[in-house]
Scaffold this motif. Structure first.
Motif, PDB file in Angstrom:
ATOM      1  N   TYR A 122       0.832  -1.110   0.030  1.00 22.07           N
ATOM      2  CA  TYR A 122       0.107  -0.060  -0.089  1.00 22.07           C
ATOM      3  C   TYR A 122       0.970   1.228  -0.061  1.00 22.07           C
ATOM      4  O   TYR A 122       1.995   1.270   0.470  1.00 22.07           O
ATOM      5  N   SER A 176      -0.358   5.771  -0.424  1.00 22.74           N
ATOM      6  CA  SER A 176      -1.333   6.863  -0.594  1.00 22.74           C
ATOM      7  C   SER A 176      -0.737   8.018  -1.409  1.00 22.74           C
ATOM      8  O   SER A 176       0.469   8.497  -1.010  1.00 22.74           O
ATOM      9  N   LEU A 186      -6.008   5.816  -2.121  1.00 20.12           N
ATOM     10  CA  LEU A 186      -5.431   4.608  -1.605  1.00 20.12           C
ATOM     11  C   LEU A 186      -4.739   3.645  -2.592  1.00 20.12           C
ATOM     12  O   LEU A 186      -5.790   3.511  -3.439  1.00 20.12           O
ATOM     13  N   GLU A 212      -3.501  -0.005  -3.587  1.00 17.78           N
ATOM     14  CA  GLU A 212      -3.436  -1.423  -3.171  1.00 17.78           C
ATOM     15  C   GLU A 212      -3.028  -2.248  -4.232  1.00 17.78           C
ATOM     16  O   GLU A 212      -3.657  -2.301  -5.129  1.00 17.78           O
ATOM     17  N   ILE A 246     -10.439   8.244  -2.412  1.00 20.57           N
ATOM     18  CA  ILE A 246     -11.085   8.286  -1.046  1.00 20.57           C
ATOM     19  C   ILE A 246     -11.889   9.466  -1.248  1.00 20.57           C
ATOM     20  O   ILE A 246     -11.402  10.606  -1.155  1.00 20.57           O
ATOM     21  N   LEU A 303      -3.460   8.264   5.618  1.00 24.31           N
ATOM     22  CA  LEU A 303      -3.974   7.285   5.227  1.00 24.31           C
ATOM     23  C   LEU A 303      -3.280   5.767   5.449  1.00 24.31           C
ATOM     24  O   LEU A 303      -2.170   5.702   4.974  1.00 24.31           O
ATOM     25  N   ARG A 304      -3.946   4.882   6.054  1.00 22.80           N
ATOM     26  CA  ARG A 304      -3.095   3.834   6.244  1.00 22.80           C
ATOM     27  C   ARG A 304      -3.883   2.422   6.755  1.00 22.80           C
ATOM     28  O   ARG A 304      -4.769   2.476   7.388  1.00 22.80           O
ATOM     29  N   MET A 305      -3.654   1.399   5.753  1.00 22.39           N
ATOM     30  CA  MET A 305      -4.514   0.309   6.092  1.00 22.39           C
ATOM     31  C   MET A 305      -3.661  -0.834   7.173  1.00 22.39           C
ATOM     32  O   MET A 305      -2.362  -0.820   7.043  1.00 22.39           O
ATOM     33  N   LEU A 333      -9.048   0.536   7.306  1.00 24.72           N
ATOM     34  CA  LEU A 333      -8.448   1.776   6.707  1.00 24.72           C
ATOM     35  C   LEU A 333      -8.733   2.947   8.027  1.00 24.72           C
ATOM     36  O   LEU A 333      -9.864   3.255   8.100  1.00 24.72           O
ATOM     37  N   TYR A 334      -7.616   3.178   8.098  1.00 18.62           N
ATOM     38  CA  TYR A 334      -7.366   4.360   9.268  1.00 18.62           C
ATOM     39  C   TYR A 334      -7.198   5.844   8.578  1.00 18.62           C
ATOM     40  O   TYR A 334      -6.534   5.787   7.548  1.00 18.62           O
ATOM     41  N   LYS A 335      -7.896   6.741   8.959  1.00 18.65           N
ATOM     42  CA  LYS A 335      -7.522   8.160   8.535  1.00 18.65           C
ATOM     43  C   LYS A 335      -7.328   9.002   9.622  1.00 18.65           C
ATOM     44  O   LYS A 335      -8.131   9.105  10.764  1.00 18.65           O
TER      45      LYS A 335
END
Length: 417
Positions: A205, A207, A224, A226, A233, A245-247, A252-254
């Motif tokens: 991943y 962003s 994002l 992948e 987004i 942004l992070r998986m 998915l965290y923002k």
């Protein structure tokens, strides 16, 4: 990221280290900052030899005797060597000059799985090498924003040196290339070992965002990616700003500023929202998601608009963890934090590991955020004395040893189990 006030719950242990100081040096000097135990045959400070079940690798730049590497008036043209150490032994020496295909820039070399990888730009090309031998090259001069090795394949995430566009590649072959777009994050932040490129759940991943301006309106579109596939987004109707942004764990965290919210920063985990503090005088400048296996944390840097002073805070979804001054590099592992703190002159003056703390009594340069790492609950840190005739020092928690560099500085430390 600079000075700090650590958690009140930490046990502060001050252990001054006595190393001869020197005078007349420029305290504002800071080289390369913009993110195995190496021994000299001597015992540690506690008098006991160190026995390791891991290999500790160091990269260092070594200059001819008598050359002032702090001024570096012949940058890129002096007979400099890039040296790789494994557990205190020199295993590789390479020329690091502009005509050698290896740059002396600390941000262009890294150790992964015991191999020394370098990137170098020349004549409109980017060249990726391993242990001094070219692996592949491609058109375009790029700065590495992410670098990851998986199953023997080398994945690179390069931002064009012009500042516009990037490419995501596997062994030099393009997976995704954009003529416009800015990568979120990079190699400069200590939170991310591989820079903006990372693996989660077997997928790769990163962003990025695009910026468009129409009159006085500035619009950012966030994506994002992948495994090379970009997904937009949706943000225009909900957020004023997306900071990160992070998986992680399939979620998915923002970190965002929600439109119309009184909270300067919010964390979303999927659709779940946590507001992180309520302060009308705060302007958030960055908010990185710290990658932890068990509990996501957020590293927030902000400015108090009343005092015009900068600070850093660490948050969990459940609430406030602690605060720092902004001249601090933060490292995280399994929900625990480690820190290297700098003073206003740019010297490292203290580092913290677990429940311990060591205050440095002399002037050290923290050359790069890659000069510290965490492995299995231990903090590895290497600092270079401001005195040019002193050798760099490597710590594993509170144990220290000198690095056998004749004249130069260490640029990174990495640990392989």
């Amino acid at each position: 990221m600079k000075h700090s006030v650590f958690y009140s719950c930490c046990l502060l242990i001050s252990v001054p280290l006595i190393i001869m100081s020197c005078s007349g040096l420029d305290g504002n000097y800071s080289r390369g900052r913009t993110r195995s135990q190496t021994v000299s045959g001597k015992p540690h400070d506690n008098g006991k030899p160190y026995v390791s079940d891991t290999s500790v690798y160091l990269t260092a730049l070594e200059f001819p005797r008598g050359y002032d590497w702090k001024k570096d008036t012949l940058y890129g043209k002096v007979n400099c060597k890039l040296v790789l150490f494994k557990n205190g032994s020199r295993t590789l020496e390479l020329p690091a000059k502009f005509d050698s295909g290896i740059s002396p820039d600390p941000d262009t070399h890294r150790v992964i799985e015991g191999y020394l990888y370098t990137d170098y730009c020349t004549d409109g090309e980017t060249i990726i090498s391993r242990d001094g031998r070219s692996l592949f090259h491609y058109q375009g001069e790029e700065l590495m924003s992410g670098f990851l090795v998986k199953d023997g394949d080398v994945y690179t995430l390069g931002q064009d040196r012009s500042g516009h566009g990037f490419s995501f590649r596997k062994n030099g072959k393009s997976i995704l290339k954009k003529e416009n777009g800015e990568i979120m994050g990079g190699m400069y932040d200590s939170a991310y070992e591989n820079g903006a490129l990372y693996e989660s759940g077997g997928h790769l991943y990163f962003s990025y965002y695009n910026t468009s301006i129409s009159g006085k309106t500035v619009e950012k579109k966030y994506f994002l990616v992948e495994d090379g596939v970009a997904v937009r987004i949706d943000s225009e109707k909900v957020y004023d700003e997306i900071y990160d942004l992070r998986m992680s764990g399939g979620v998915l965290y923002k970190t965002v500023k929600v439109k119309g919210s009184l909270y300067p920063l919010s964390l979303f985990s999927g659709d779940s929202r946590s507001d992180l503090g309520k302060n009308y005088n705060i302007k958030v400048t960055s908010a990185f998601i710290l990658p932890n296996a068990n509990d996501i944390m957020v590293q927030e840097t902000f400015v108090n608009t009343r005092s015009d002073s900068g600070f850093m805070s660490i948050w969990k979804a459940s609430g406030f963890v602690g605060s720092y001054n902004t001249d601090t590099d933060i490292y995280a592992e399994r929900g625990k934090l480690y820190a290297v703190e700098m003073d206003t002159s740019g010297y490292a003056y203290r580092f913290r590991f677990g429940s311990g703390s060591i205050k440095l009594s002399n002037k050290y340069y923290f050359i790069s955020n890659h000069c510290a790492t965490v492995e299995n609950g231990h903090f590895y840190l290497v600092l270079t004395p401001a005195c040019i005739n002193k050798k760099p020092v490597l710590w594993k928690d509170s144990d220290s040893s000198t690095v056998n560099i004749e004249n130069g500085y260490v640029t990174s430390v990495s640990v392989c189990p």
